[in-house]
Motif scaffolding. Structure first.
Motif, short mmCIF file in Angstrom:
data_model
loop_
_atom_site.label_atom_id
_atom_site.label_comp_id
_atom_site.label_asym_id
_atom_site.label_seq_id
_atom_site.Cartn_x
_atom_site.Cartn_y
_atom_site.Cartn_z
N ASP A 221 0.82 -1.23 0.00
CA ASP A 221 0.00 0.00 0.00
C ASP A 221 0.84 1.27 0.00
O ASP A 221 0.49 2.27 -0.61
CB ASP A 221 -0.88 0.07 1.27
CG ASP A 221 -2.03 -0.92 1.20
OD1 ASP A 221 -1.99 -1.78 0.30
OD2 ASP A 221 -2.94 -0.81 2.03
N SER A 222 1.96 1.22 0.74
CA SER A 222 2.73 2.46 0.91
C SER A 222 3.71 2.71 -0.24
O SER A 222 4.40 3.71 -0.26
CB SER A 222 3.46 2.45 2.25
OG SER A 222 4.15 1.24 2.41
N TYR B 27 2.99 10.71 6.29
CA TYR B 27 1.63 10.67 5.74
C TYR B 27 1.58 10.94 4.24
O TYR B 27 0.96 10.21 3.49
CB TYR B 27 0.74 11.68 6.46
CG TYR B 27 0.30 11.22 7.81
CD1 TYR B 27 -0.92 10.58 7.99
CD2 TYR B 27 1.12 11.39 8.92
CE1 TYR B 27 -1.32 10.14 9.24
CE2 TYR B 27 0.74 10.95 10.17
CZ TYR B 27 -0.50 10.33 10.32
OH TYR B 27 -0.89 9.89 11.54
N LYS C 220 2.11 11.42 0.25
CA LYS C 220 2.67 10.55 -0.79
C LYS C 220 4.01 11.11 -1.23
O LYS C 220 4.12 12.29 -1.53
CB LYS C 220 1.71 10.50 -1.98
CG LYS C 220 0.96 9.19 -2.06
CD LYS C 220 -0.01 9.21 -3.21
CE LYS C 220 0.64 8.67 -4.47
NZ LYS C 220 -0.28 8.75 -5.62
N GLU D 234 12.92 3.30 4.94
CA GLU D 234 11.52 2.91 4.77
C GLU D 234 11.21 1.61 5.53
O GLU D 234 10.13 1.44 6.09
CB GLU D 234 11.28 2.71 3.27
CG GLU D 234 9.84 2.79 2.84
CD GLU D 234 9.25 4.17 3.01
OE1 GLU D 234 8.08 4.23 3.39
OE2 GLU D 234 9.96 5.19 2.81
N ASP E 56 8.15 0.24 7.88
CA ASP E 56 7.42 -0.99 7.55
C ASP E 56 7.40 -1.94 8.73
O ASP E 56 6.40 -2.61 8.98
CB ASP E 56 8.07 -1.69 6.35
CG ASP E 56 7.67 -1.03 5.03
OD1 ASP E 56 6.79 -0.15 5.05
OD2 ASP E 56 8.25 -1.39 3.98
N TYR F 266 4.65 -0.75 10.86
CA TYR F 266 3.33 -1.01 10.24
C TYR F 266 2.98 -2.49 10.29
O TYR F 266 1.83 -2.86 10.51
CB TYR F 266 3.32 -0.56 8.77
CG TYR F 266 3.52 0.91 8.56
CD1 TYR F 266 2.99 1.84 9.45
CD2 TYR F 266 4.21 1.38 7.44
CE1 TYR F 266 3.18 3.19 9.24
CE2 TYR F 266 4.40 2.74 7.23
CZ TYR F 266 3.89 3.63 8.14
OH TYR F 266 4.08 4.96 7.94
N ARG G 110 -0.12 4.97 11.25
CA ARG G 110 0.90 5.94 10.88
C ARG G 110 1.22 6.87 12.05
O ARG G 110 2.37 7.24 12.28
CB ARG G 110 0.43 6.77 9.69
CG ARG G 110 0.58 6.02 8.40
CD ARG G 110 0.01 6.80 7.24
NE ARG G 110 -0.22 5.93 6.12
CZ ARG G 110 0.64 5.78 5.12
NH1 ARG G 110 1.75 6.45 5.09
NH2 ARG G 110 0.37 4.95 4.14
#
Lengths: 253, 283
Positions: A57-58, B94, B96, B165, B169, B172, B178
């Motif tokens: 998704d990210s 948050y 993009k 990143e 992850d 998450y 978030r």
């Protein structure tokens, strides 16, 4: 061997921008077994794995069509709460990423997020899962020291314990031993063999020998296409597809 | 000696020379401030407010400006953190990546960074007129926080962007939202960098004269209310240096010395804090 399905992939397509990373994958992943996804680099192994917990998704410009059913529920349904899906799955990445906090807080992070506040309960959880991942004896005296000071092999077992602490049903591993030395890899593999009694385990690997050591079920991907899948002994000993034969013999890699 | 080795030596000496320029300018500034300021330095300087005729060479000190500057820079830094941290967390957790909003926000940091501080002073003054606030501590805080906002945001953004990143992850994947990830993982991982950003902004804020000249005013008293004018060290230096009396001019250097010491203390404290926060950082 009769296998119960835990994750069911139906007509899954994943695009990164204009590039198609997964092409119409349909596949059932059996419950309480180790499924190993093999295939050459860039074939979509990681994409498939990350679509199970929706970490894709990210990624920017990603488009997904098709379904992934976990316990019969389509996780790509817009009404689904993504955090609840992710709580069902633990993830081990290629390189372990401990969170920037102590060993104890790393394990307690998940349970705390999901509402456990009782100190005694957290102590029990931390101890239980550190034992489960085979790390307890090495670190029981320094639970409150930074996780970043552990060796890479220990960090990966910490990440395993951290993932187990949210009580998932599924463990996902994205080449989980590729950053580890042989001894640490062996430890992790041994853990998987123990844990498969209680969990559904899906591992991506490019090490064929590791796949043979661990797999009950094998999925072979090539350039985003599902070439062959089936019980490990069938795929390794009597591959149906020419491409699988060549990959297993080491002609394509 | 062959050509490549000569080349190597030439560039090495040029780099050393540049390093020397940086170090020597710091040392020379310190020496100038100390040599000129020390004769005027005394306990009264940092314990008393100006008495009548202070700017003509009579007794008193600049406690009003020391306290005023600390209040003002402290308040402005606090206000700037309240805005900067949400902005950079939004940009990095948050929004993009590579979206127009992100690119445009980063571009505006750069533009705002380059805006001269007198413009922030004038802008702050317009806001004050609009709000009906007179030259006061509050007015100064608003103007200085505008000035240091882009400095702080950009410095924070730079460190938060460096976070891999995969670390996000990992959070998450455990089912964290978030917000939980931003608060518990990102800010912790970036804490040393965030502290540095806050320090840089504070140092810039406490040393700026142009942004406070219209907005904070000046007063011989220690401000006891946000709506009262407040003295600041840079303006105290400016006023003292502007008098025709050599002994008052020396006090300007002594004030500059005090300002430098304040910044030095804050740098050292933040270094110590940074070291404490570095131990959990994941490399």
């Amino acid at each position: 061997m009769e296998l119960r399905t835990h994750i069911s992939v139906q007509n899954l397509n994943v695009f990164y921008g204009n590039e198609q990373a997964l092409k119409n994958i349909t596949l059932d992943i059996p419950d309480k077994n180790i499924t190993v996804i093999i295939g050459p680099s860039g074939c979509g192994k990681t994409t498939l794995l990350k679509s199970f917990n929706r970490l894709i998704d990210s990624i920017d410009g990603v488009k997904v069509s098709g379904k992934v059913l976990v316990d019969g529920e389509n996780i790509f349904d817009p009404k689904v709460e993504v955090t609840r899906i992710r709580k069902k799955m633990g993830l081990l990445s290629q390189k372990p990423y401990p969170l920037p906090m102590s060993i104890y807080d790393n394990i307690a992070y998940g349970p705390r997020i999901h509402g456990i506040k009782d100190k005694k309960r957290l102590d029990e959880i931390v101890e239980h899962y550190l034992k489960e991942s085979g790390l307890w004896n090495e670190i029981k005296d320094r639970l409150h020291s930074p996780a970043s000071r552990l060796s890479v092999g220990q960090q990966q077992r910490l990440c395993l314990a951290r993932g187990l602490a949210v009580e998932p049903e599924i463990i996902l591993g994205d080449e989980p031993t590729s950053a580890l030395d042989p001894k640490s890899s062996q430890r992790i593999e041994h853990r998987f063999l123990v844990l498969k009694k209680q969990y559904t385990i899906v591992i991506v690997t490019h090490i064929l020998r590791q796949a043979k050591r661990l797999a009950n079920y094998v999925v072979f991907l090539y350039l985003g296409e599902l070439i062959e899948h089936g019980p490990a002994e069938d795929v390794f000993n009597n591959p149906k597809e020419e491409m699988t034969k060549e990959y297993i013999k080491g002609i394509i890699s | 000696m062959d050509r490549r080795k000569i080349e190597e030596n030439i560039f090495k000496s040029l780099m050393l020379a540049s390093t020397f320029i940086i170090l020597s300018s710091l040392v020379i500034i310190l020496i100038t401030v100390i040599v000129n300021g020390l004769p005027a330095m005394n306990l009264a300087m940092i314990t008393q407010t100006p008495k009548g005729g202070y700017y003509l060479g009579k007794e008193g000190g600049i406690l009003n400006a020391i306290i005023g500057s600390l209040y003002l820079a402290g308040g402005a830094t606090f206000l700037a953190i309240l805005i900067s941290l949400p902005v950079v967390l939004y940009l990095n957790v948050y929004a993009k990546k590579g979206s127009r909003l992100v690119i445009f926000t980063r571009f505006s940091f750069d533009v705002l960074w380059g805006v001269p501080s007198i413009v922030y002073g004038a802008f702050g003054f317009t806001i004050m007129l609009f709000l009906g606030v007179r030259a006061s501590l509050l007015g100064g805080i608003i103007a200085v926080s505008l000035l240091i906002l882009p400095i702080m945001s950009r410095a924070m953004d730079e460190v938060i962007r460096m976070i891999p990143e995969e670390l996000l992850d990992a959070s998450y994947a455990l089912g964290a939202t978030r917000f939980e990830t931003a608060l518990k993982v990102v800010t912790r991982q970036a804490m040393p960098g965030i502290l540095t950003a806050v320090l840089i902004a504070f140092g810039r804020g406490i040393g700026d004269a142009a942004s406070v000249i219209f907005t904070a005013g000046f007063s011989d008293y220690i401000p006891y209310s946000l709506l009262r004018p407040a003295a600041t060290l840079p303006l105290a230096i400016f006023f003292q240096l502007g008098t025709p009396f050599p002994e008052v001019q020396n006090r300007a250097y002594a004030s500059a010395f005090i300002l430098t010491v304040i910044i030095l203390i804050i740098s050292i404290v933040s270094r110590i804090l940074t070291r404490r926060f570095t131990k959990h950082i994941v490399k």
